[in-house]
Write an enzyme that holds these catalytic residues in place. Structure first.
Site, PDB file in Angstrom:
ATOM      1  N   HIS A  12       0.841  -1.212   0.000  1.00 44.82           N
ATOM      2  CA  HIS A  12       0.000   0.000   0.000  1.00 44.82           C
ATOM      3  C   HIS A  12       0.877   1.264   0.000  1.00 44.82           C
ATOM      4  CE1 HIS A  12      -0.302  -0.772   4.639  1.00 44.82           C
ATOM      5  NE2 HIS A  12       0.706   0.049   4.411  1.00 44.82           N
ATOM      6  N   HIS A  59      -2.024   4.635   9.820  1.00 44.13           N
ATOM      7  CA  HIS A  59      -0.783   5.409   9.935  1.00 44.13           C
ATOM      8  C   HIS A  59      -1.059   6.705  10.699  1.00 44.13           C
ATOM      9  CE1 HIS A  59      -0.378   2.743   6.436  1.00 44.13           C
ATOM     10  NE2 HIS A  59       0.917   2.735   6.683  1.00 44.13           N
ATOM     11  N   HIS A 193      10.965  -2.964   3.388  1.00 46.20           N
ATOM     12  CA  HIS A 193      11.292  -1.537   3.323  1.00 46.20           C
ATOM     13  C   HIS A 193      11.633  -1.013   4.711  1.00 46.20           C
ATOM     14  CE1 HIS A 193       6.983  -1.478   4.291  1.00 46.20           C
ATOM     15  NE2 HIS A 193       6.978  -0.171   4.451  1.00 46.20           N
ATOM     16  N   GLU A 240       5.028  -5.374   8.380  1.00 47.04           N
ATOM     17  CA  GLU A 240       3.678  -5.279   7.811  1.00 47.04           C
ATOM     18  C   GLU A 240       3.257  -6.570   7.117  1.00 47.04           C
ATOM     19  OE1 GLU A 240       3.447  -0.464   6.887  1.00 47.04           O
ATOM     20  OE2 GLU A 240       3.704  -1.877   5.235  1.00 47.04           O
TER      21      GLU A 240
END
Length: 301
Positions: A12, A59, A193, A240
């Site tokens: 995402h 977030h 990441h 995630e």
């Protein structure tokens, strides 16, 4: 009865939302990323799912450090796109399916998962970017969505095994809903990441593709990958990927891959996408659920 027909995994990455909103999909940098979703857009037009249980992480849009639910399920009728500092994304409000959401919430809690129930919340790029990738530019979303938010921002996140088990419990909940619905479960976030520190920009192509491989077939090896391996191999934000395991757990014993896409880099992040179909959709029964439902019915009378 309702049934889970497919699972979809999808990064995402927020810059994809920016590129989508600004009409940059065809630019040289972004085109390889977007091209990998063309197959899925055609697939969804044929499949026409009624409801998506969309697993994502917030977030700091709906939740902040004042309260951090490990698992939260949206039971509202609609969800507005959140303003993440630059204005809300110009995408339609997200329609919910309150009846199925409340049914899933009850079933999960009776199955001994401590869910936080949310009736009103805004949803950020974690949820809206995957919808844009799959459905493109639309005036309204052609599917109802049940948001399922997972804490993977503040330690401790849930284990991979707990996420997989939650997916199994979601499958049991959906299968016990009497309405005839085509339901998909999407797991979002990742892949490798890291956004800060000396390892900022870390991408581990080999580990990412091994992760995708282990979503296919009947292996349950990913249930037992510890947090420290995600941190070491995929960066601080690679955790995630445990959200993908909720999707995988909901598909039962074995899966086949219908489509797969991997591209790096996208804003110093790995982009992963997979479409899975259950080969044997059966999930383990829950003795606690059966007993607790009997108790609940006795209380209701």
């Amino acid at each position: 009865m309702a049934r889970i027909t497919h699972g979809i995994g999808c990064s995402h990455i927020p810059v994809l939302g920016f590129a989508f909103d600004q009409g940059k999909e065809g630019e040289d940098y972004f085109k390889p990323a977007f091209d990998g979703f063309e197959w899925t857009r055609d697939f969804l037009k044929q499949e026409k799912p009624d409801v998506i249980v969309l697993v994502y992480n917030d977030h700091a849009s709906a939740f902040d450090m004042k309260f951090i639910p490990t698992f939260a399920i949206g039971c509202g009728e609609t969800y507005q796109p959140a303003d993440e500092g630059f204005g809300a994304r110009p995408v339609p409000p997200v329609p919910g399916h309150a009846d199925l959401a409340w049914h899933i919430a009850q079933s999960l809690i009776l199955d001994e998962f401590d869910m936080t129930i949310i009736n009103e919340m805004e949803v950020d790029h974690g949820l809206t970017v995957p919808l844009s990738m799959m459905y493109g530019h639309v005036d309204e979303w052609p599917v109802k969505v049940i948001p399922l938010a997972v804490n993977v921002v503040t330690y401790p996140p849930p284990s991979g095994n707990r996420c997989w088990a939650l997916g199994e419990a979601i499958a049991r909940a959906v299968e016990s809903f009497p309405e005839d619905l085509n339901v998909q479960v999407w797991g979002t976030g990742g892949l490798s990441h890291q956004l800060q520190g000396p390892r900022a920009g870390l991408i581990n192509r080999e580990w990412d593709n091994g992760f995708l491989n282990r979503l296919i077939g009947d292996t349950q090896e990913l249930r037992h990958v510890p947090h420290i391996e995600y941190l070491r191999e995929t960066g601080s934000e690679g955790i995630e990927m445990v959200m993908w395991l909720i999707m995988r757990g909901a598909l039962g014993k074995s899966t086949r891959a219908l489509h797969r896409h991997y591209h790096v880099p996208v804003s110093n992040t790995a982009l992963g996408h997979i479409v899975l179909e259950p080969v044997d959709g059966s999930v383990p029964p829950s003795p606690t659920l059966e007993g607790n439902n009997e108790a609940a019915q006795a209380l209701i009378g």
